[in-house]
Design an enzyme around this catalytic site. Structure first.
Site, PDB file in Angstrom:
ATOM      1  N   GLY A 247      34.444  33.803  36.117  1.00 39.59           N
ATOM      2  CA  GLY A 247      35.310  35.140  36.049  1.00 39.59           C
ATOM      3  C   GLY A 247      35.564  35.060  34.651  1.00 39.59           C
ATOM      4  O   GLY A 247      34.746  34.585  33.474  1.00 39.59           O
ATOM      5  N   SER A 248      36.739  35.777  34.297  1.00 35.51           N
ATOM      6  CA  SER A 248      37.051  36.233  33.015  1.00 35.51           C
ATOM      7  C   SER A 248      37.528  34.583  32.074  1.00 35.51           C
ATOM      8  O   SER A 248      38.092  33.887  32.703  1.00 35.51           O
ATOM      9  CB  SER A 248      38.317  37.157  33.057  1.00 35.51           C
ATOM     10  OG  SER A 248      39.271  36.370  33.543  1.00 35.51           O
ATOM     11  N   GLY A 252      39.742  31.643  33.419  1.00 38.59           N
ATOM     12  CA  GLY A 252      39.248  30.394  33.262  1.00 38.59           C
ATOM     13  C   GLY A 252      40.107  29.572  32.437  1.00 38.59           C
ATOM     14  O   GLY A 252      40.494  28.266  32.683  1.00 38.59           O
ATOM     15  N   GLU A 269      32.401  29.034  33.997  1.00 38.36           N
ATOM     16  CA  GLU A 269      31.508  30.110  33.765  1.00 38.36           C
ATOM     17  C   GLU A 269      32.482  31.239  33.488  1.00 38.36           C
ATOM     18  O   GLU A 269      32.536  32.238  34.198  1.00 38.36           O
ATOM     19  CB  GLU A 269      30.607  30.505  34.794  1.00 38.36           C
ATOM     20  CG  GLU A 269      29.742  29.491  35.401  1.00 38.36           C
ATOM     21  CD  GLU A 269      28.527  28.919  34.230  1.00 38.36           C
ATOM     22  OE1 GLU A 269      28.417  29.754  33.270  1.00 38.36           O
ATOM     23  OE2 GLU A 269      27.935  27.990  34.581  1.00 38.36           O
ATOM     24  N   CYS A 303      27.889  38.796  33.278  1.00 32.39           N
ATOM     25  CA  CYS A 303      28.320  38.082  32.273  1.00 32.39           C
ATOM     26  C   CYS A 303      27.225  37.830  30.922  1.00 32.39           C
ATOM     27  O   CYS A 303      27.601  37.617  29.965  1.00 32.39           O
ATOM     28  CB  CYS A 303      28.977  36.845  32.659  1.00 32.39           C
ATOM     29  SG  CYS A 303      27.896  35.835  33.711  1.00 32.39           S
TER      30      CYS A 303
HETATM   31  C1  UN1 Z   1      26.954  36.729  35.999  1.00 30.31           C
HETATM   32  O1  UN1 Z   1      26.659  37.575  35.497  1.00 30.31           O
HETATM   33  O2  UN1 Z   1      27.846  35.789  36.302  1.00 30.31           O
HETATM   34  O3  UN1 Z   1      21.068  35.950  34.218  1.00 30.31           O
HETATM   35  C2  UN1 Z   1      25.550  35.889  36.425  1.00 30.31           C
HETATM   36  C3  UN1 Z   1      21.738  36.716  34.832  1.00 30.31           C
HETATM   37  C4  UN1 Z   1      21.788  36.373  36.584  1.00 30.31           C
HETATM   38  C5  UN1 Z   1      23.146  35.844  36.519  1.00 30.31           C
HETATM   39  C6  UN1 Z   1      24.291  36.461  36.061  1.00 30.31           C
HETATM   40  N1  UN1 Z   1      20.683  35.510  36.748  1.00 30.31           N
HETATM   41  O4  UN1 Z   1      21.664  37.957  34.450  1.00 30.31           O
END
Ligand code: UN1
Length: 517
Positions: A247-248, A252, A269, A303
């Protein structure tokens, strides 16, 4: 029939996934319950209420933890390759349900149906990976300094793994964690995002079927639902040795402190601020494809989405023109309609953050070369559809330093050597994904060298998003340092034990110490 066509078969998909109008949001497997307030899930696609989920109370949570803790005692005794076989069966079920689950992901979260299917494919891939891994949970052996002694290390499961996931990958991120944790011998408790609770219900139903068919106890796969307070039940709970949270960065930092306060482990993450460096030796056609998919795919809500393009001044205008042309081709609309490239943002709050970013970049002196804006009218009634935007900006702008979860791409100019571009790239708080577009070997290698990109992911001649499951996934700095998915990411789900065995009749001490009695 007419309505069915308009809704792209979503009702059938919900039925096949066992999603009802009102769902028990707490589950230990076949046993679903829940007594908390209702969470309503509205689709950003058409603004319709899809279904509701009962949230998890503290009493419900206690029941889950008791069941999970007791299931762990059985599950950990099953040989790892047999646990791998269960995960293989789970992958088979996912193959059966791929279209339905892909559709639900698309309808509840708003990403394109193609990307929804892609997300389910990531789940299948990680399960296949985990099934193979179940025979490879290796430790090392060492030579002892003492005669007649043997040393080795082995990995044992941790226990209950708590998973907190975000709305943008509402099913895949859970599976990255859970498929590995299960083969490692852990049991999992999952709190999906309260913005996508139905994806959680659907996955739990699929997993429960597999555990039930194999006569395995309740509690190996558990689901809880609710907001951050429900997440806190886990982060503060000493019975949960590992918390994996996506998440953000803001979230985190809170999770990390709560888990650290009890000396638990966390796998984080968090936010990214991903850049593609475009050098004078870049293939412009490839650059445009990579940048456009990176910036507008999932409506900029990965992300790994591309937020910054760092372009050499000698090709800046050429790249800018090519991008502006490409953006004119983008079709924005219902993501279940496969002719559209870009679906809605998750909710109106996200739309407001998008609008704020556009205002901020102009206020700081930036220039919108593709203006953006919120769409209204037929097909856009949910109020969540926005036009992808491109802004010329400066690296040090506050808004450029910040992750906005929306399709806003910043163009930044560099001059001179590739080192200057790398400096700009690294000069942000986040460190998830990065890329360079170049056919120049020296530039590519400098980007990958110790003085190059400081991110967890560094690509050459592909964009920043769309990582494969085989590599470890995660990033540095404010991205949180965690690694999930492939490579040796499994080690975080296990505890390591070093064993020294003496098969002689003497008891020599290490380091040559004499202790004669
Ligand atoms: C995410 O945005 O939390 O690499 C994961 C990627 C994807 C996973 C993104 N396989 O864009």
């Amino acid at each position: 029939m007419q309505a069915e066509t308009v809704r792209f078969g979503i009702d059938k998909a919900l039925e096949s996934l066992g999603v009802k109008a009102v769902n028990e949001g707490t589950s230990t497997g076949a046993n679903h319950f829940g007594s908390g307030d209702l969470i309503a899930s509205y689709s950003p696609v058409d603004g319709q209420l899809i279904a509701q989920v009962k949230s998890t109370t503290k009493t419900d949570y206690e029941k889950v933890l008791e069941t999970a803790t007791s299931a762990f005692k059985t599950w950990r005794l099953m040989p790892a390759p047999q646990r791998g076989e269960i995960v293989r069966q789970f992958a088979d079920k996912l193959r059966e349900k791929k279209e339905a689950l892909g559709k639900l992901v698309s309808y509840e979260m708003g990403k394109s149906y193609q990307e929804g299917l892609g997300e389910v494919q990531e789940m299948i891939d990680i399960c296949d990976f985990a099934a193979g891994l179940s025979r490879q949970l290796h430790g090392l052996t060492m030579h002892s300094e003492r005669p007649g002694h043997r040393m080795y290390e082995q990995y044992h499961p941790l226990g209950v793994v708590g998973i907190i996931s975000a709305f943008n990958f509402p099913v895949a991120v859970w599976s990255w964690n859970t498929a590995l944790a299960w083969v490692c011998g852990d049991v999992c408790v999952w709190k999906p995002s309260e913005k996508t609770p139905l994806c959680g219900i659907a996955c739990q139903n699929i997993a429960s079927e597999v555990f039930k068919a194999n006569n395995l106890p309740e509690g190996i796969s558990c689901l809880i639902n609710g907001d951050y307070q429900v997440g806190e039940f886990m982060t503060k709970d000493t019975r949960v040795p590992l918390i994996s949270a996506t998440g953000s960065t803001r979230m985190g930092k809170i999770v990390a402190q709560e888990v650290a306060a009890r000396l638990g482990k966390s796998l984080l993450e968090l936010g990214g601020n991903n850049a593609i460096i475009v050098t004078p030796d870049a293939d412009i056609k490839m650059t445009v494809i990579g940048a456009v998919f990176g910036a507008v795919g999932t409506a900029g809500q990965r992300c790994t989405s591309t937020r910054r393009l760092i372009i050499h001044e000698s090709i800046y205008d050429q790249v800018k023109t090519a991008l502006v042309d490409a953006y004119k081709q983008l079709r924005i609309g219902n993501p279940l309609d496969q002719t559209n490239h870009v679906g809605p943002l998750i909710d109106v709050e996200a739309v407001n953050l998008y609008k704020k970013a556009l205002t901020a970049v102009v206020d700081e002196g930036g220039n919108l070369v593709v203006e953006g804006g919120v769409l209204s009218g037929e097909g856009y009634e949910s109020g969540c559809y926005v036009k992808p935007a491109i802004a010329e900006a400066q690296p040090e702008f506050k808004i450029v330093q910040h992750e906005t979860f929306a399709p806003v791409l910043y163009l930044l100019k560099y001059s001179g050597d590739v080192e200057n571009a790398i400096d700009i790239q690294n000069n942000v708080a986040q460190g998830l994904s990065s890329a360079i577009m170049t056919n120049n070997l020296r530039e590519a290698e400098r980007f990958l060298s110790v003085a190059g990109s400081d991110c967890g992911i560094a690509n050459v001649n592909i964009g920043t998003s769309g990582a494969e499951i085989g590599g470890a996934f995660g990033g540095e700095k404010e991205t949180g340092g965690g690694r999930e998915s492939g490579s040796d990411a499994w080690k975080v789900y296990m505890r390591r034990q070093t064993n020294t065995i003496n098969y002689t009749t003497e008891l020599p001490l290490a380091q040559g110490i004499k202790f004669d009695l």
